[in-house]
Design a protein around this motif. Structure first.
Motif, PDB file in Angstrom:
ATOM      1  N   ILE A 107       0.853  -1.189   0.000  1.00 55.34           N
ATOM      2  CA  ILE A 107       0.000   0.000   0.000  1.00 55.34           C
ATOM      3  C   ILE A 107       0.890   1.241   0.000  1.00 55.34           C
ATOM      4  CG2 ILE A 107      -1.827   1.229   1.210  1.00 55.34           C
ATOM      5  CD1 ILE A 107      -2.652  -1.411   2.463  1.00 55.34           C
ATOM      6  N   GLU A 109       0.302   4.377   0.475  1.00 54.07           N
ATOM      7  CA  GLU A 109       0.051   5.318   1.565  1.00 54.07           C
ATOM      8  C   GLU A 109       0.721   4.859   2.855  1.00 54.07           C
ATOM      9  OE1 GLU A 109      -2.144   4.197  -0.516  1.00 54.07           O
ATOM     10  OE2 GLU A 109      -2.806   6.009  -1.592  1.00 54.07           O
ATOM     11  N   MET A 112       4.399   5.499   2.599  1.00 53.65           N
ATOM     12  CA  MET A 112       4.723   6.900   2.836  1.00 53.65           C
ATOM     13  C   MET A 112       4.700   7.222   4.325  1.00 53.65           C
ATOM     14  SD  MET A 112       2.676  10.334   1.674  1.00 53.65           S
ATOM     15  CE  MET A 112       1.461  10.030   2.958  1.00 53.65           C
ATOM     16  N   LEU A 113       3.699   6.681   5.040  1.00 54.95           N
ATOM     17  CA  LEU A 113       3.604   6.932   6.476  1.00 54.95           C
ATOM     18  C   LEU A 113       4.803   6.354   7.220  1.00 54.95           C
ATOM     19  CD1 LEU A 113      -0.198   6.279   7.141  1.00 54.95           C
ATOM     20  CD2 LEU A 113       0.986   8.474   7.162  1.00 54.95           C
ATOM     21  N   MET A 215       5.842  14.253   6.536  1.00 58.98           N
ATOM     22  CA  MET A 215       4.833  13.626   5.681  1.00 58.98           C
ATOM     23  C   MET A 215       4.551  14.475   4.449  1.00 58.98           C
ATOM     24  SD  MET A 215       2.037  12.010   8.335  1.00 58.98           S
ATOM     25  CE  MET A 215       0.952  11.678   6.950  1.00 58.98           C
ATOM     26  N   SER A 219       5.081  13.289   0.670  1.00 60.76           N
ATOM     27  CA  SER A 219       3.993  13.351  -0.306  1.00 60.76           C
ATOM     28  C   SER A 219       4.426  14.094  -1.563  1.00 60.76           C
ATOM     29  CB  SER A 219       2.776  14.031   0.322  1.00 60.76           C
ATOM     30  OG  SER A 219       1.724  14.151  -0.607  1.00 60.76           O
ATOM     31  N   GLU A 223       4.661  12.582  -5.376  1.00 56.74           N
ATOM     32  CA  GLU A 223       3.983  13.225  -6.504  1.00 56.74           C
ATOM     33  C   GLU A 223       4.965  13.561  -7.616  1.00 56.74           C
ATOM     34  OE1 GLU A 223       1.903  16.573  -5.008  1.00 56.74           O
ATOM     35  OE2 GLU A 223       0.302  15.397  -4.061  1.00 56.74           O
TER      36      GLU A 223
END
Length: 260
Positions: A107, A109, A112-113, A215, A219, A223
């Motif tokens: 996942i 997300e 990233m966390l 964070m 992000s 991107e």
């Protein structure tokens, strides 16, 4: 190789290790003291009489990654070798628990966390150090002022810091700490209010701010890497503006040469 195969490795297994590696030496020493050490046969690939050719392996390959072979003749290499080794030693259930960590790689997300969390740890360490200093100062003051209220709470600096940790977490701090202390020292409320203000409103928000900042940077990096999102669009606009400026500069230079 199927993911479940390392957990199905059959004992005894043969561990091929680098005898000159300090980490391998420590691992081998731990394995030799293990209650189930008889399930593992350890072979030093640096030994003069070791020959990888009959095994169908090359020496550089065995030096590069850990190799384990079980009783059925199945080979496990790299992380699978570690999983097979610890499965044979009786840690199969523990290894199954760690399967949930695969969700992090599946996942984006979550990935990233986790990346933001690990990258924010050094910066949060400085805040934690400052919090420890405040805890120590207030603990010293509290043990000096309130030691006669309750020896279990304020008997020494260590107990006082533990009491302050209870106050910082708001775990029954009013009934267990504040009110009994105020019965003897009515002005103790200022001591607790300033401590709570520093920890709950300043340091905690600093921790949250650090994580949010990291964070946001993660992000933006994702991107830019994927080419989608507001950050990627802004990056593209900057590149377009930079190219336009270069074109204008070249056109101005050409006009100056022609006029000259």
């Amino acid at each position: 190789m199927h993911r479940s195969e390392p957990l199905a490795a059959k004992a005894p297994v043969t561990l091929y290790h680098d005898g000159h590696c300090p980490l391998c030496q420590r691992e081998v020493a731990w394995l030799s003291r293990h209650p189930l050490a008889q399930r593992v046969t350890m072979v030093d690939i640096q030994a003069s009489d070791f020959d990888p050719v009959p095994l169908g392996k090359q020496f550089p390959d065995m030096m590069g990654k850990l190799h384990v072979r079980d009783a059925k003749g199945c080979w496990f290499i790299g992380m699978d070798a570690s999983r097979a080794l610890y499965a044979v030693l009786g840690y199969r259930r523990l290894l199954r628990i760690f399967r949930v960590l695969r969700l992090v790689s599946m996942i984006p997300e979550l990935r990233m966390l986790m990346a933001a969390l690990f990258k924010s740890i050094p910066r949060m360490g400085y805040v934690a150090l400052l919090m420890f200093i405040i805890f120590y100062i207030y603990g010293a003051i509290g043990s000096f002022l309130f030691h006669d209220v309750d020896e279990r709470l304020w008997g020494n600096i260590s107990l006082a810091m533990l009491t302050l940790f209870q106050v910082a977490t708001f775990e029954s701090w009013a009934t267990a700490v504040l009110y009994p202390t105020m019965e003897h020292y009515p002005n103790a409320r200022m001591f607790f209010l300033t401590f709570i203000f520093l920890n709950a409103f300043i340091f905690l928000n600093m921790m949250i701010g650090i994580v949010l900042d990291v964070m946001q940077k993660e992000s933006v990096a994702i991107e830019l890497e994927s080419g989608t999102g507001e950050a990627a669009e802004l990056h593209g606009l900057r590149n377009d503006v930079r190219q336009l400026r270069d074109q204008l500069s070249r056109m101005e230079a050409m006009l100056e040469r022609r006029d000259g």
